[in-house]
Motif scaffolding. Structure first.
Motif, short mmCIF file in Angstrom:
data_model
loop_
_atom_site.label_atom_id
_atom_site.label_comp_id
_atom_site.label_asym_id
_atom_site.label_seq_id
_atom_site.Cartn_x
_atom_site.Cartn_y
_atom_site.Cartn_z
N LEU A 51 0.84 -1.20 0.00
CA LEU A 51 0.00 0.00 0.00
C LEU A 51 0.87 1.25 0.00
O LEU A 51 0.61 2.20 -0.73
N ILE A 52 1.93 1.23 0.82
CA ILE A 52 2.78 2.41 0.89
C ILE A 52 3.48 2.64 -0.44
O ILE A 52 3.57 3.75 -0.94
N SER A 53 3.94 1.53 -1.07
CA SER A 53 4.70 1.70 -2.31
C SER A 53 3.81 1.78 -3.54
O SER A 53 4.31 1.87 -4.65
N GLY A 54 2.50 1.72 -3.35
CA GLY A 54 1.59 1.98 -4.46
C GLY A 54 1.26 0.79 -5.32
O GLY A 54 0.53 0.92 -6.30
N PHE A 55 1.77 -0.40 -4.98
CA PHE A 55 1.48 -1.56 -5.81
C PHE A 55 0.07 -2.07 -5.59
O PHE A 55 -0.47 -2.80 -6.40
N VAL A 56 -0.51 -1.68 -4.45
CA VAL A 56 -1.90 -2.05 -4.17
C VAL A 56 -2.62 -0.76 -3.80
O VAL A 56 -2.06 0.10 -3.13
N LYS A 57 -3.85 -0.64 -4.31
CA LYS A 57 -4.61 0.58 -4.04
C LYS A 57 -5.34 0.43 -2.70
O LYS A 57 -5.98 -0.59 -2.45
N ALA A 58 -5.27 1.48 -1.90
CA ALA A 58 -5.88 1.43 -0.57
C ALA A 58 -7.39 1.58 -0.67
O ALA A 58 -7.90 2.28 -1.54
N THR A 59 -8.11 0.89 0.22
CA THR A 59 -9.56 1.07 0.30
C THR A 59 -9.85 2.40 0.98
O THR A 59 -10.72 3.15 0.56
N SER A 60 -9.12 2.68 2.07
CA SER A 60 -9.21 4.00 2.68
C SER A 60 -7.94 4.25 3.46
O SER A 60 -7.09 3.39 3.59
N GLY A 61 -7.82 5.46 3.98
CA GLY A 61 -6.61 5.83 4.71
C GLY A 61 -5.67 6.62 3.83
O GLY A 61 -5.89 6.75 2.63
N ARG A 62 -4.64 7.18 4.48
CA ARG A 62 -3.74 8.04 3.72
C ARG A 62 -2.29 7.74 4.04
O ARG A 62 -1.93 7.31 5.13
N VAL A 63 -1.44 7.95 3.06
CA VAL A 63 0.00 7.84 3.26
C VAL A 63 0.58 9.21 2.92
O VAL A 63 0.34 9.73 1.83
N ILE A 64 1.30 9.81 3.86
CA ILE A 64 1.86 11.14 3.61
C ILE A 64 3.37 11.07 3.73
O ILE A 64 3.91 10.61 4.74
N PHE A 65 4.03 11.46 2.66
CA PHE A 65 5.49 11.37 2.61
C PHE A 65 6.03 12.78 2.40
O PHE A 65 5.64 13.46 1.45
N LYS A 66 6.88 13.23 3.32
CA LYS A 66 7.42 14.60 3.28
C LYS A 66 6.31 15.63 3.13
O LYS A 66 6.39 16.54 2.31
N GLY A 67 5.22 15.41 3.87
CA GLY A 67 4.11 16.35 3.84
C GLY A 67 3.26 16.28 2.58
O GLY A 67 2.37 17.10 2.38
N ARG A 68 3.52 15.29 1.73
CA ARG A 68 2.78 15.19 0.49
C ARG A 68 1.96 13.90 0.48
O ARG A 68 2.47 12.84 0.84
N ASP A 69 0.69 14.03 0.07
CA ASP A 69 -0.17 12.85 0.05
C ASP A 69 0.20 11.95 -1.13
O ASP A 69 0.06 12.35 -2.28
N ILE A 70 0.68 10.76 -0.84
CA ILE A 70 1.07 9.86 -1.94
C ILE A 70 0.15 8.66 -2.02
O ILE A 70 0.44 7.69 -2.71
N THR A 71 -0.99 8.71 -1.34
CA THR A 71 -1.91 7.57 -1.35
C THR A 71 -2.34 7.26 -2.78
O THR A 71 -2.74 8.16 -3.52
N ASN A 72 -2.26 5.99 -3.16
CA ASN A 72 -2.73 5.51 -4.46
C ASN A 72 -2.03 6.15 -5.66
O ASN A 72 -2.56 6.15 -6.76
N MET A 73 -0.86 6.71 -5.45
CA MET A 73 -0.07 7.14 -6.60
C MET A 73 0.46 5.89 -7.29
O MET A 73 0.67 4.87 -6.64
N PRO A 74 0.70 5.95 -8.60
CA PRO A 74 1.31 4.78 -9.23
C PRO A 74 2.72 4.54 -8.67
O PRO A 74 3.41 5.49 -8.30
N PRO A 75 3.12 3.27 -8.60
CA PRO A 75 4.40 2.93 -7.96
C PRO A 75 5.58 3.73 -8.49
O PRO A 75 6.43 4.15 -7.72
N TYR A 76 5.62 3.94 -9.84
CA TYR A 76 6.82 4.57 -10.36
C TYR A 76 6.97 6.01 -9.87
O TYR A 76 8.08 6.49 -9.68
#
Lengths: 250, 290, 334
Positions: A51-76
Motif C-alpha cells: 500500500l505504501i509503495s503503491g502496488f496495491v490501491k488502498a480502500t481508505s486511509g492516507r500515506v503522507i510522505f514529506k508532507g505530500r499525500d502519496i496515497t494511491n499514486m502509481p508505484p513509479y
C-alpha cells in the motif's frame, strides 16, 4: 516532537473481497529510523508495504510522505519521490549478468535527476554498487548470470537495486528469508552502514533476533491490525504480542 | 417497429452469447485463449453438412456426432500441441491461431464455398410475438441458449468436475496441491469450449449458409464480446452480448446497417478506455498480482 | 555410459566479440562475415534478378519490415496479431494524402510513417494497461473491423479503393529505399535492443513489476515501443501503396498480419535477423507455391504451429549457435 515525520500513515485500510487484509493501521516514521514490522504470517505486513509503495490501491486511509499525500499514486511516481523497496520473492532477469540487472534501476529518472541530468557510465556505477553489497570484485561474481547465483547474492542484488535509486526511505520486504545465519550476518553490516548514512528503513522480518539488533522501533501486526508499537524489548513483553505469536489461550 | 427491433435485438444478443460463451469459458478455466474457436465452429458445421449429405445420417445424429467430434478435436489440440507450450502466452496464441487458420483455409481450398452449403432448419414454422414474425429456429436458439447457460451454471456449481474447474480457475497452484490434474482440467476446458462452439454452430447455422469467412466473424464476435464483458467472466459475456446485440440491432434499424460494425468497434474502444479489463473483468490491471 | 551434449563457445567468438582484440584477418573475417555478407547480398540481389523476382524481392523487404516491427513488439512483451493494422494505416495515410491532396510520394511516405504510426498507437493505447492476451485480441480484430467499416461507409473509395496514385520516379529508387530501410531497421533495432534502452523494454516483458519499482513509467516505454513498431509497419504500407499505385481494403487483410508472424517464427524471434531470414524464406516460397492458391495460407498456419511447438528458437538461432559454438559429447560424471 516539533519535527514533522518523514512518513505518516493514517488509518490505512485494504480489503480484498470481504477480507480485511489491513485494517486502520497508523504510524509515523522519522528520518534515520529503522522501523521493523513484524507479525505472524497473513497479518498484513506485505500488504501494508504494498500500500505504501503503491502496488496495491488502498480502500481508505492516507500515506503522507514529506508532507505530500502519496496515497494511491502509481508505484513509479512513489519511487521517483524517494521510496524504494525490495520484494520478498526475488525475480531477477536470470539470463543477464548480475551487473546488467542493475541497469534498469540505474535508468530511472530519479537517478538521472539526482545526478544533475545525466546518467554517467551505468556499467561502472553498477559494479561499484554491487561491490558495496558484497559482490567481491576479485572473483568476478558481478559478471555471472543471475541464474547461477545463490539466493544470498540474489537478495544482495535486490538490495543493491534499491540502494541504486538513492531513496530517502528503503522498504526491505523479508530480506533475510531463505538465507543462512552467515549470510544474514554479512548483510546486517550493510544495513547498519546505510543507517549511518542517514537512510530511513522499514524492514519486514521474521528473523526477530537479527532485526532487534538493528531496529530502533518495532510495530506488531496481527489480523491486519496494529497491536503494539515501540522499542523492540518492550513490545515483545506485551501480552497481546505473546498471544499473537504463541496462539490464543482459549 | 420498436417491438420488432427489441425482439430481434434479444435474438441477436442471444446469438452473440452462444458464439462467445465457449471461448470465454475456456479462458476462464485454464487461461488459454483459443484463437481456433471460429474454425472449430465452422468445422462442426461442415462436419454436420457432410454427415447429413454424404453419409446420409439423420439430422439429429449428424449434429450430435459433429459436436462430439469437435470436442474431440479440441481435446487433441490441447494434448498434442498446447500442452507443450502451456504457460507461454505468445506460443499459445500463435499455435491456436495457426491451427484455426489451417482449418479454415483448408475448407476454402477444398472448395466449400457457395450457397448450397447450408443446414436445414429444425422446424420450418414461424410464430407471432405481438405483431412480430419470428421463425421457429430463432426461438430454438433462444431456448437452447437459456438451457445451455442454465446447465453450465449447474455443472460448474454442483458437479465435482465443475468444482475442479472453479478451483483451477481461482488458484492453479493450490488446486495442484489438492491433487487436481491441471492438464486434464485444461484438456476438458478446451474440449468443452470446442463443444460449445459446435452447439452454437448447430443451432445458428440453419439461419444462413456455411461460409469460411464466418469462422473469422465468429472469432471476432467472441473476442469483441469477451473484451467488452471481461475475459473469463460468464456474467460479463451475457451483459456484453446484450449491450452489443442491442446496439447493433438499433443502429441497423434507425441509422443504417453499414454502421453496425462501427458501433461494435466504438464499443470496444470505449470500454477499453473506461475500464480496460472489461465490464466484469476478473483480470486486475496490475495491482493484486504481486 | 551416459553422455550429454556439451556446447562451448568457439575461442574465436570470445576473442572477436567480448575482448575486441582482433589480431588476425581470420578473426576479423569471423566477426565481419555474418554482417557484411548479408548486407552485400541485400544490395546486389536486385541487380541480378529479373523483373518478376525483383517484385518478389520488394515484398520480401516489405514483409521483413513488418516482421521486424512484430519482433520489436514481442520483445517488449506485446504480441500483435494485427500487423495489417500498421500496414493498412500507413497505406491509407499515404494514399489519401496523395489522392486527395496531390502531395508527392516523397512527402506522403514519411508523413504516413509518422502519422499512421501515431494513429495506431493512440488506438491501442488503452490496451497497454493490460497484460497478457488482450493486446493480441484487440490487434487481431481492429484491422478486420476497419475493413468492414471501409466497406460499409464507402469512405476513401470504399471497396474500389483509391487507384492511379503517383509512383516514385524510378523502380530502382523504390527498390533501394526499401532495401536501405530493411538494412537500417535490421541493424538499428538490433543495436537498440542491446542498449540500456532495449534492456528496459525487455525488462518490461520479463518482469514489469521490477521495472516499475525502478521509478520507470512502463506505459510510457510501451507507448514508445508501440510507436516505433507501428511507424515501421506504416512505412512499409506507405511504400507499397506507391509501388502498386493503389490502396484499398486488402491492405487490412489477414495476410499482412499472418505472414510477418510466420516469418519471425520460422526465422527465430528476438534477433530481428531471424525476422528478415524468415521473410527471405517464406515470401519466395509462397510465390513458388502460388499454384496451390489458398493452400498457401494453410501452410502458413501449419508452419506457425510446427515452429512454435517444435523449434521455438527458429532457424537463425540454430545457425548462430553452429557458427559460434562447437558441440561435443561429454561423459556425465557417475
Amino acid at each position: 516532537m516539533s519535527e514533522t515525520p518523514l512518513l505518516e500513515v493514517k488509518g490505512l485500510t485494504k480489503s480484498f473481497g470481504g477480507v480485511q487484509a489491513v485494517n486502520g493501521i497508523s504510524f509515523t516514521l522519522n528520518k534515520g529510523d529503522l522501523l521493523g514490522i513484524i507479525g505472524p504470517n497473513g497479518s498484513g505486513k506485505t500488504t501494508t508495504v504494498n500500500l505504501i509503495s503503491g502496488f496495491v490501491k488502498a480502500t481508505s486511509g492516507r500515506v503522507i510522505f514529506k508532507g505530500r499525500d502519496i496515497t494511491n499514486m502509481p508505484p513509479y511516481k512513489i519511487v521517483r519521490l524517494g521510496i524504494a523497496r525490495t520484494f520478498q520473492m526475488v525475480k531477477p532477469f536470470y539470463q543477464l549478468p548480475a551487473f546488467k540487472n542493475m541497469i534498469i534501476p540505474l535508468y530511472s529518472p530519479r537517478v538521472k535527476a539526482l545526478a544533475g541530468g545525466k546518467y554517467g557510465d551505468r556499467d561502472a556505477v553498477a559494479l561499484d554498487l554491487l561491490e558495496e553489497v558484497g559482490f567481491e570484485r576479485d572473483n568476478q561474481v558481478a559478471y555471472k548470470a543471475a541464474s547461477v547465483l545463490p539466493q544470498g547474492y540474489l537478495k544482495r542484488l535486490e538490495l543493491a537495486k534499491a540502494i541504486s535509486l538513492q531513496p530517502d526511505i528503503m522498504i526491505l520486504d523479508e530480506l533475510f528469508s531463505g538465507l543462512s545465519l552467515a549470510e544474514v550476518a554479512s548483510i546486517v553490516p550493510i544495513i547498519e552502514k546505510l543507517l549511518l548514512e542517514g537512510k530511513t528503513i522499514i524492514m519486514i522480518e521474521h528473523r526477530l533476533k537479527e532485526l532487534f539488533r538493528i531496529a530502533s522501533r518495532v510495530i506488531v501486526l496481527n489480523f491486519g491490525e496494529k497491536i503494539a508499537d515501540g522499542v523492540a524489548k518492550e513490545v515483545m513483553e506485551s501480552d497481546e504480542v505473546k498471544k499473537a505469536y504463541l496462539g490464543s489461550e482459549e | 417497429m420498436l417491438l420488432g427491433t427489441i425482439v430481434y435485438a434479444i435474438i441477436n444478443s442471444v446469438i452473440l452469447i452462444m458464439m462467445s460463451i465457449g471461448f470465454n469459458l475456456t479462458f476462464g478455466i485454464s487461461g488459454i485463449s483459443n484463437f481456433a474457436y471460429g474454425a472449430l465452429y465452422i468445422f462442426s458445421a461442415f462436419s454436420t453438412y457432410m454427415l447429413l449429405q454424404m453419409v446420409g445420417l439423420p439430422y439429429p445424429v449428424a449434429a450430435l456426432v459433429s459436436i462430439v467430434l469437435t470436442a474431440a478435436i479440441g481435446a487433441l489440440m490441447y494434448r498434442f500441441i498446447l500442452m507443450r507450450v502451456r504457460g507461454q502466452v505468445l506460443s499459445e496464441v500463435i499455435a491456436t491461431f495457426g491451427i484455426g487458420l489451417a482449418i479454415l483455409e483448408f475448407f476454402r481450398y477444398l472448395g466449400f464455398v457457395g450457397v448450397e452449403y447450408a443446414l436445414p432448419v429444425f422446424i420450418d414454422d414461424s410464430f407471432m410475438i405481438g405483431e412480430v414474425y419470428v421463425d421457429a429456429q430463432r426461438l430454438i436458439i433462444v431456448a437452447s441458449s437459456v438451457v445451455l447457460v442454465g446447465l453450465l451454471w449447474l455443472f460448474v456449481h454442483y458437479t465435482s468436475v465443475g468444482l475442479a474447474f472453479r478451483g483451477i480457475a481461482q488458484d492453479e497452484r493450490t488446486a495442484l496441491t489438492f491433487g487436481m490434474d491441471s492438464d486434464w482440467i485444461a484438456t476438458l476446458s478446451v474440449s468443452l469450449g470446442a463443444a460449445l462452439a459446435a452447439i452454437a454452430a448447430t443451432v445458428i447455422i440453419p439461419l444462413g449458409t456455411i461460409s469460411v469467412s464466418q469462422g473469422y466473424d465468429v472469432l471476432i464476435n467472441a473476442l469483441a464480446v469477451s473484451i467488452i464483458g471481461g475475459l473469463g467472466s460468464t456474467g460479463g459475456v451475457i451483459v456484453a452480448s446484450l449491450v452489443v446485440g442491442f446496439a447493433q440491432r438499433f443502429t441497423d434499424t434507425y441509422i443504417g446497417s453499414h454502421w453496425t460494425m462501427i458501433v461494435s468497434l466504438a464499443a470496444i474502444l470505449l470500454v477499453l478506455v473506461i475500464k480496460p479489463s472489461g465490464l466484469y473483468g476478473k483480470q486486475k490491471e496490475l495491482e493484486e498480482r504481486i | 555410459m551416459k553422455k550429454r551434449k556439451e556446447r562451448i563457445d568457439r575461442g574465436i567468438k570470445v576473442r572477436s566479440e567480448d575482448i575486441f582484440a582482433l589480431s588476425s584477418w581470420r578473426e576479423m573475417l569471423y566477426f565481419a562475415a555474418p554482417r557484411v555478407i548479408p548486407v552485400a547480398v541485400f544490395i546486389l540481389l536486385p541487380l541480378v534478378l529479373g523483373d518478376y523476382w525483383q517484385r518478389v524481392y520488394l515484398s520480401v523487404a516489405v514483409f521483413a519490415l513488418l516482421a521486424i516491427s512484430w519482433d520489436i513488439l514481442s520483445q517488449s512483451g506485446m504480441i500483435s496479431l494485427g500487423q495489417a493494422l500498421f500496414f493498412g494505416m500507413g497505406a491509407y495515410c499515404s494514399g489519401v494524402l496523395n489522392h486527395y491532396f496531390g502531395i508527392s510520394p516523397f512527402l506522403t511516405i514519411p508523413i504516413a510513417a509518422v502519422v499512421g504510426g501515431a494513429i495506431c498507437t493512440v488506438m491501442l493505447l488503452p490496451v497497454l494497461r493490460l497484460r497478457g492476451v488482450y493486446f493480441s485480441m484487440v490487434t487481431l480484430i481492429i484491422p478486420l473491423m476497419l475493413e468492414r467499416v471501409i466497406e460499409a461507409t464507402k469512405i476513401f473509395g470504399g471497396t474500389e479503393g483509391l487507384s492511379g496514385l503517383d509512383v516514385l520516379p524510378s523502380k530502382w529508387l523504390e527498390m533501394y529505399i526499401l532495401v536501405a530501410a530493411m538494412i537500417a531497421a535490421l541493424f538499428g533495432f538490433r543495436r537498440m535492443m542491446t542498449s540500456d534502452y532495449g534492456l528496459v523494454l525487455t525488462g518490461i516483458k520479463d518482469n514489469d513489476r521490477s521495472v516499475m519499482n525502478a521509478g520507470i513509467n512502463i506505459y510510457w516505454f510501451k507507448i514508445q515501443a508501440l510507436f516505433i513498431a507501428s511507424a515501421v509497419g506504416a512505412f512499409a504500407g506507405a511504400m507499397m501503396t506507391h509501388v502498386y499505385r493503389f490502396v484499398g481494403m486488402p491492405v487490412f487483410a489477414l495476410d499482412y498480419s499472418i505472414l510477418p508472424i510466420a516469418a519471425v517464427m520460422v526465422g527465430g524471434p528476438g534477433s530481428f535477423a531471424g525476422a528478415v531470414l524468415g521473410a527471405f524464406i517464406l515470401v519466395p516460397l509462397s510465390e513458388a507455391l502460388r499454384a496451390l492458391g489458398g493452400l498457401r495460407i494453410v501452410f502458413y498456419g501449419v508452419f506457425l504451429v510446427v515452429f512454435v511447438v517444435g523449434m521455438p528458437e527458429g532457424i537463425f538461432h540454430f545457425i548462430a549457435r553452429k557458427y559460434s559454438q562447437f558441440e561435443r559429447w561429454a561423459e556425465v560424471d557417475k
